[in-house]
Design a protein around this motif. Structure first.
Motif, mmCIF file in Angstrom:
data_model
loop_
_atom_site.group_PDB
_atom_site.id
_atom_site.type_symbol
_atom_site.label_atom_id
_atom_site.label_comp_id
_atom_site.label_asym_id
_atom_site.label_seq_id
_atom_site.Cartn_x
_atom_site.Cartn_y
_atom_site.Cartn_z
ATOM 1 N N GLU A 61 0.829 -1.205 0.000
ATOM 2 C CA GLU A 61 0.000 0.000 0.000
ATOM 3 C C GLU A 61 0.867 1.261 0.000
ATOM 4 O OE1 GLU A 61 -4.101 -1.673 2.096
ATOM 5 O OE2 GLU A 61 -2.650 -0.556 3.324
ATOM 6 N N ALA A 62 1.989 1.225 0.703
ATOM 7 C CA ALA A 62 2.903 2.369 0.712
ATOM 8 C C ALA A 62 3.486 2.624 -0.674
ATOM 9 C CB ALA A 62 4.027 2.146 1.714
ATOM 10 N N ALA A 63 3.558 1.567 -1.487
ATOM 11 C CA ALA A 63 4.067 1.705 -2.859
ATOM 12 C C ALA A 63 2.969 2.106 -3.838
ATOM 13 C CB ALA A 63 4.715 0.404 -3.301
ATOM 14 N N GLY A 64 1.748 2.288 -3.326
ATOM 15 C CA GLY A 64 0.661 2.774 -4.168
ATOM 16 C C GLY A 64 -0.314 1.728 -4.656
ATOM 17 N N TYR A 65 -0.238 0.506 -4.138
ATOM 18 C CA TYR A 65 -1.135 -0.554 -4.580
ATOM 19 C C TYR A 65 -2.426 -0.580 -3.742
ATOM 20 C CZ TYR A 65 2.785 -2.426 -7.255
ATOM 21 O OH TYR A 65 3.818 -2.583 -8.134
ATOM 22 N N MET A 66 -3.525 -0.946 -4.388
ATOM 23 C CA MET A 66 -4.775 -1.262 -3.692
ATOM 24 C C MET A 66 -4.743 -2.763 -3.393
ATOM 25 S SD MET A 66 -7.586 0.930 -5.842
ATOM 26 C CE MET A 66 -7.075 0.236 -7.415
ATOM 27 N N VAL A 67 -4.835 -3.107 -2.126
ATOM 28 C CA VAL A 67 -4.589 -4.492 -1.712
ATOM 29 C C VAL A 67 -5.815 -5.082 -1.029
ATOM 30 C CG1 VAL A 67 -3.096 -6.035 -0.392
ATOM 31 C CG2 VAL A 67 -2.146 -3.941 -1.381
ATOM 32 N N ALA A 68 -6.285 -6.203 -1.557
ATOM 33 C CA ALA A 68 -7.279 -7.039 -0.886
ATOM 34 C C ALA A 68 -6.594 -8.347 -0.512
ATOM 35 C CB ALA A 68 -8.460 -7.306 -1.813
ATOM 36 N N TYR A 69 -7.196 -9.109 0.365
ATOM 37 C CA TYR A 69 -6.572 -10.385 0.713
ATOM 38 C C TYR A 69 -7.622 -11.439 1.030
ATOM 39 C CZ TYR A 69 -7.298 -9.027 5.636
ATOM 40 O OH TYR A 69 -7.844 -8.645 6.834
ATOM 41 N N SER A 70 -7.237 -12.691 0.819
ATOM 42 C CA SER A 70 -8.057 -13.854 1.156
ATOM 43 C C SER A 70 -7.211 -14.807 1.968
ATOM 44 C CB SER A 70 -8.565 -14.557 -0.109
ATOM 45 O OG SER A 70 -9.472 -13.729 -0.811
ATOM 46 N N VAL A 71 -7.801 -15.329 3.029
ATOM 47 C CA VAL A 71 -7.100 -16.232 3.940
ATOM 48 C C VAL A 71 -7.741 -17.609 3.864
ATOM 49 C CG1 VAL A 71 -6.370 -16.638 6.319
ATOM 50 C CG2 VAL A 71 -6.583 -14.285 5.464
ATOM 51 N N ILE A 72 -6.926 -18.630 3.612
ATOM 52 C CA ILE A 72 -7.423 -20.002 3.543
ATOM 53 C C ILE A 72 -6.941 -20.778 4.766
ATOM 54 C CG2 ILE A 72 -7.416 -19.923 1.028
ATOM 55 C CD1 ILE A 72 -4.928 -21.727 1.049
ATOM 56 N N PRO A 73 -7.621 -21.857 5.135
ATOM 57 C CA PRO A 73 -7.118 -22.693 6.227
ATOM 58 C C PRO A 73 -5.741 -23.265 5.874
ATOM 59 C CG PRO A 73 -9.405 -23.232 5.734
ATOM 60 C CD PRO A 73 -8.934 -22.324 4.636
ATOM 61 N N ALA A 74 -4.880 -23.392 6.861
ATOM 62 C CA ALA A 74 -3.545 -23.935 6.623
ATOM 63 C C ALA A 74 -3.635 -25.434 6.366
ATOM 64 C CB ALA A 74 -2.648 -23.657 7.828
ATOM 65 N N GLY A 75 -2.760 -25.927 5.505
ATOM 66 C CA GLY A 75 -2.655 -27.362 5.298
ATOM 67 C C GLY A 75 -3.063 -27.815 3.914
ATOM 68 N N GLU A 76 -2.596 -29.007 3.563
ATOM 69 C CA GLU A 76 -2.835 -29.591 2.247
ATOM 70 C C GLU A 76 -4.314 -29.775 1.949
ATOM 71 O OE1 GLU A 76 -1.027 -30.874 -1.315
ATOM 72 O OE2 GLU A 76 0.052 -30.326 0.513
ATOM 73 N N GLU A 77 -5.132 -29.908 2.991
ATOM 74 C CA GLU A 77 -6.565 -30.108 2.793
ATOM 75 C C GLU A 77 -7.216 -28.926 2.096
ATOM 76 O OE1 GLU A 77 -4.936 -30.461 5.623
ATOM 77 O OE2 GLU A 77 -5.427 -32.376 6.582
ATOM 78 N N SER A 78 -6.547 -27.761 2.092
ATOM 79 C CA SER A 78 -7.113 -26.579 1.426
ATOM 80 C C SER A 78 -6.834 -26.555 -0.075
ATOM 81 C CB SER A 78 -6.537 -25.303 2.054
ATOM 82 O OG SER A 78 -7.091 -25.069 3.325
ATOM 83 N N LYS A 79 -5.972 -27.423 -0.551
ATOM 84 C CA LYS A 79 -5.573 -27.358 -1.961
ATOM 85 C C LYS A 79 -6.546 -28.152 -2.826
ATOM 86 C CE LYS A 79 -1.586 -28.763 -3.884
ATOM 87 N NZ LYS A 79 -0.145 -29.020 -3.985
#
Length: 359
Positions: A61-79
């Protein structure tokens, strides 16, 4: 190769990209050279979020980007395809377009699924790798293999989609659980076995320092691993020949992961076992000496990794081996090397595999 802030380059002509060693908090300015759009979606997992998401987001964001994010559960089961669908829907809801970029902030699972989503969204958009585990730093973040699993087979749905850059902060390894550090060491050891005898001997001398998180030693291990991976990928991007050497230990390793529902073994633990039995095949075929075989087993053991095959029914093992993406016409193919690091891609018949696994 060097130039400016570039530490290494994966040389793929127009698709070439740098591997840069830097702090996660410095990635924003470095992105300016790689990403033209100002819209970014970070994909991370629940474990990494608390450690590095805010630092990375603030830098961008300091470099000028608009940032969204998505968080997934940790682990191979999320793939999974289901999780990939959710991330694709997130990308659409965040307003990403064809010029936008997805940033993978995390380990191999995050990098694989984020890259897969980037390869599919609007027929392919840019993505950046910021690997935070040893396994991702030395292996999965480099080379453009992106994928998700099906219950029956690992990485069976995927693409070759090269990142625009890989940013590695070795200090991130300080927050790794010891088991995750060890799982990454399996891939580091692999490079010594398949490519570089001097590196293999160096690992033997420095294993205790690696396990104790000596930053200088770790950085050398990561850099040398990336150099080898980049050299192989630059010669064979889409695995029609030489790149298959990187699958050493993975044929049986992927089968073990699938047999246990991706819950018992980490990827590196499964690959460690796979490397032992691939080496045992090479030993029986006279490709390597008993001394080299014993040194492989010893180094894997000293890294705190398993070396013994769980006695699953062979029919179950065979089913997973024949459904592996490296199989051809139902034939099981192993990547093997001899003691001089000459690569062989060999069909191994089921009787030989059964004998190696159970005798």
């Amino acid at each position: 190769m060097r130039g400016g802030n570039v530490d290494l380059v994966v040389d793929l002509g127009a698709k070439s990209y740098p591997i840069e060693f830097c702090d996660i908090g410095d990635v924003g300015n470095r992105l300016l050279k790689r990403v033209s759009s100002r819209k970014i979606m970070i994909v991370t997992d629940e474990n990494v979020k608390g450690h590095y998401l805010e630092s990375a987001r603030r830098s961008m964001e300091a470099a000028g980007y608009m940032v969204a994010y998505s968080v997934i559960p940790a682990g191979e089961e999320s793939k999974t395809m289901e999780m990939a669908k959710k991330l694709l829907q997130d990308a659409l809801s965040y307003g990403l377009d064809r010029s936008s970029c997805i940033v993978a902030l995390g380990g191999g699972v995050v990098g694989d699924i984020a890259g897969f989503v980037a390869s599919a969204y609007m027929r392919g958009i840019d993505f950046i790798q910021i690997p935070t585990t040893l396994l991702a730093q030395v292996d999965s973040s480099v080379g453009g293999k992106v994928a998700v699993n099906l219950p029956e087979a690992k990485n069976i749905v995927g693409a070759f989609h090269q990142p625009r850059a890989v940013f590695i902060d070795v200090k991130a390894l300080r927050t790794l659980p010891q088991r995750e550090l060890k799982t990454g060491l399996a891939e580091v050891i692999k490079y010594g076995i398949i490519w570089d005898d001097e590196f293999f001997k160096w690992l033997d001398l420095n294993m205790e320092k690696l396990l104790s998180l000596d930053m200088d030693v770790l950085k050398h291990a990561v850099r040398r691993s990336c150099e080898i991976k980049a050299q192989v990928v630059s010669q064979d991007e889409t695995e029609h020949g030489l790149r298959a050497v990187l699958n050493f230990g993975h044929t049986l390793g992927h089968a073990l992961e699938a047999l246990t529902g991706y819950k018992k073994y980490t990827h590196g633990e499964a690959v460690a076992v796979g490397m032992v039995y691939a080496s045992k095949i090479a030993l029986r075929r006279g490709m390597i000496s008993e001394g080299f075989f014993n040194s492989i087993v010893s180094l894997i053991e000293r890294a705190g990794l398993p070396t013994v095959f769980d006695p699953f029914p062979f029919e179950d093992v065979l089913n997973k081996l024949t459904s592996d993406k490296k199989a051809y016409d139902g034939k099981i193919v192993f990547a093997l090397v001899d003691e001089n690091r000459k690569f062989f891609r060999l069909e191994i018949n089921p009787c030989e595999i059964e004998s190696v696994l159970y005798n």
